[in-house]
Enzyme design. Structure first.
Site: not given
Length: 458
Positions: A207, A237, A318, A320, A335
């Site tokens: 994402h 993801d 931040g 991810s 995720s």
């Protein structure tokens, strides 16, 4: 005084030429060695993952009608949920601990299938909890009373295998890890460095941005480090960002955990329910928690993602894409989830092995034998019987990040096959310099002798 200066100059020239000869030889040698498979220290076997392998092997052998999942108990032993006495006896003979349950694995899978077929409700998630023998459905604060009522009604129709829970906060993707990367869509974290054998990539969350996204190492957008080449979101993801050829520190298997330290990754594995795990991210830093569910589904506002690892590890925007690991074993990338690192919450991770298989890459710096460590499918493995308790698990071998990165960068440059030609040129130049130094020294000695001889002659 003049003679002293000459001696110093000659000595420096000889040392410089000798140093160039050694450097050139090293460049050629390392470049030749670069064509051989890379090696690294032997992969350490995780006791928790070995115990998980025993449990998973029993579940696979006995089947989903007679079992309902496995997890790691507080004492480190594998526990297998079973539905009949005969299966319980087989589990005991294999060295694991059986637990009689009401619902089989097929019952729980049927429940998740019914949930997936219902109209999608953003802000909800569900995962199988083998320890409670339930599918736990959670709804965050954005889910309306009407939608909550509909979900509750669906759960009642499915039966007692589903448990409904309200949770604080909202499910969000942690856009904005270990090391930050900046793009037009926000900030993410590098998960793991990977390679296809020819090119170098970073693996991060899907994402974070679509294919073609440009990434920088600074928020000013001055130093580009790579571009997204493949992405899978929603559904899964993860994404692949190809490093620019001169990007720094892109061939190390060490993940940063803050304060100039890093954890060396030695293999890839599957997470186990009950396992203590560790996560690193550029916003909230180094955190730990426990795996509470597998094959989780989350309905983010941006889309639905399935097959995730559910944990109690906290995360914030931040983080991810940041790495999930335990005992030096790579498990997944961040995720999203709910909550924060003050109040706590639930965080979901994309399993790493599924992403690597789909993308056709492997972790950088690992021998092929360490990519998929095997665990015993029965109770014959001594490691699985003496497994360490999950609470005693450690992140892995911790070491300075800066020194590792600097050494890696230097070795990478020396080992580049393109350095064969420059290395030979350095050797040739150094040999010429040594010869010239020797010639100059000989000529100077000859002239000195002539001066002395002619002086004594007259």
């Amino acid at each position: 005084m003049r003679h002293a200066r000459r001696r110093v100059v000659k000595r420096v020239a000889r040392l410089t030429a000798a140093g160039g000869l050694i450097c050139g030889t090293l460049m050629v040698t390392q470049a030749a060695m670069a064509t051989e498979p890379t090696t690294s220290p032997p992969a350490t076997r995780s006791a928790v993952l070995a115990a998980s392998g025993t449990g998973n092997g029993l579940v696979s052998e006995l089947g989903s009608e007679r079992t309902a999942g496995t997890w790691i108990a507080d004492d480190g032993k594998p526990v297998v949920a079973v539905t009949d006495e005969k299966a319980a006896a087989e589990v005991e003979r294999a060295g694991a601990r059986p637990k009689m349950v009401e619902f089989s694995g097929e019952d729980l899978k049927s429940a998740t299938k019914a949930l997936r077929s219902a109209p999608r409700v953003s802000g909800t998630s569900w995962a199988i909890d083998p320890a409670s023998n339930e599918v736990v459905v959670r709804a965050d604060s954005t889910v309306s009373k009407k939608d909550w009522s509909s979900l509750t009604g669906l759960a009642e129709k499915i039966g007692g295998s589903v448990r409904m829970e309200r949770t604080e906060g909202t499910y969000t993707m942690r856009l904005n890890g270990a090391q930050p990367i900046f793009g037009t869509g926000g900030r993410c974290s590098i998960g793991f460095n990977v390679t296809d054998g020819e090119r170098d990539f970073m693996l991060t969350a899907g994402h974070c941005g679509p294919a073609g996204s440009v990434w920088f190492s600074d928020n000013e957008g001055r130093q580009e480090i790579g571009r997204t080449t493949e992405t899978n979101f929603p559904g899964a993801d993860y994404s692949l960002v190809q490093y620019l050829q001169d990007a720094p520190s892109n061939r190390t298997n060490v993940v940063s955990v803050g304060d100039g330290r890093g954890v060396r990754i030695t293999s890839v594995g599957e997470a186990a329910v009950g396992q203590r795990v560790f996560r690193s991210g550029s916003t909230s830093g180094f955190r730990n928690g426990e795996v509470t569910g597998l094959d989780a589904t989350v309905n983010y506002p941006e889309g639905t993602v399935s097959g995730l690892i559910e944990t109690t590890v906290c995360a914030e925007p931040g983080d991810s894409g940041g790495p999930l690991f335990s005992e030096g074993v790579a498990l997944g990338v961040t995720s999203g989830g709910n909550g924060d690192c003050e109040e706590g919450g639930t965080t979901f991770f994309q399993p790493l092995s599924a992403a690597l298989d789909d993308l056709g890459v492997q972790l950088t710096g690992l021998p092929q034998s360490a990519v998929r460590p095997t665990a015993a499918a029965d109770g014959s493995d001594d490691d699985s019987q003496g497994a360490a308790a999950p609470g005693g698990a450690e992140p892995g071998s911790v070491e300075p990040v800066d020194s590792v990165g600097a050494a890696s960068d230097l070795l990478d440059r020396l080992a580049d096959p393109r350095n064969v030609g420059p290395g030979l040129l350095v050797i040739a130049g150094s040999m010429v310099a040594l010869a010239a130094t020797r010639f100059i020294r000989t000529e100077q000695d000859r002239q000195a002798y002539r001066r002395q001889y002619s002086g004594s002659w007259g």
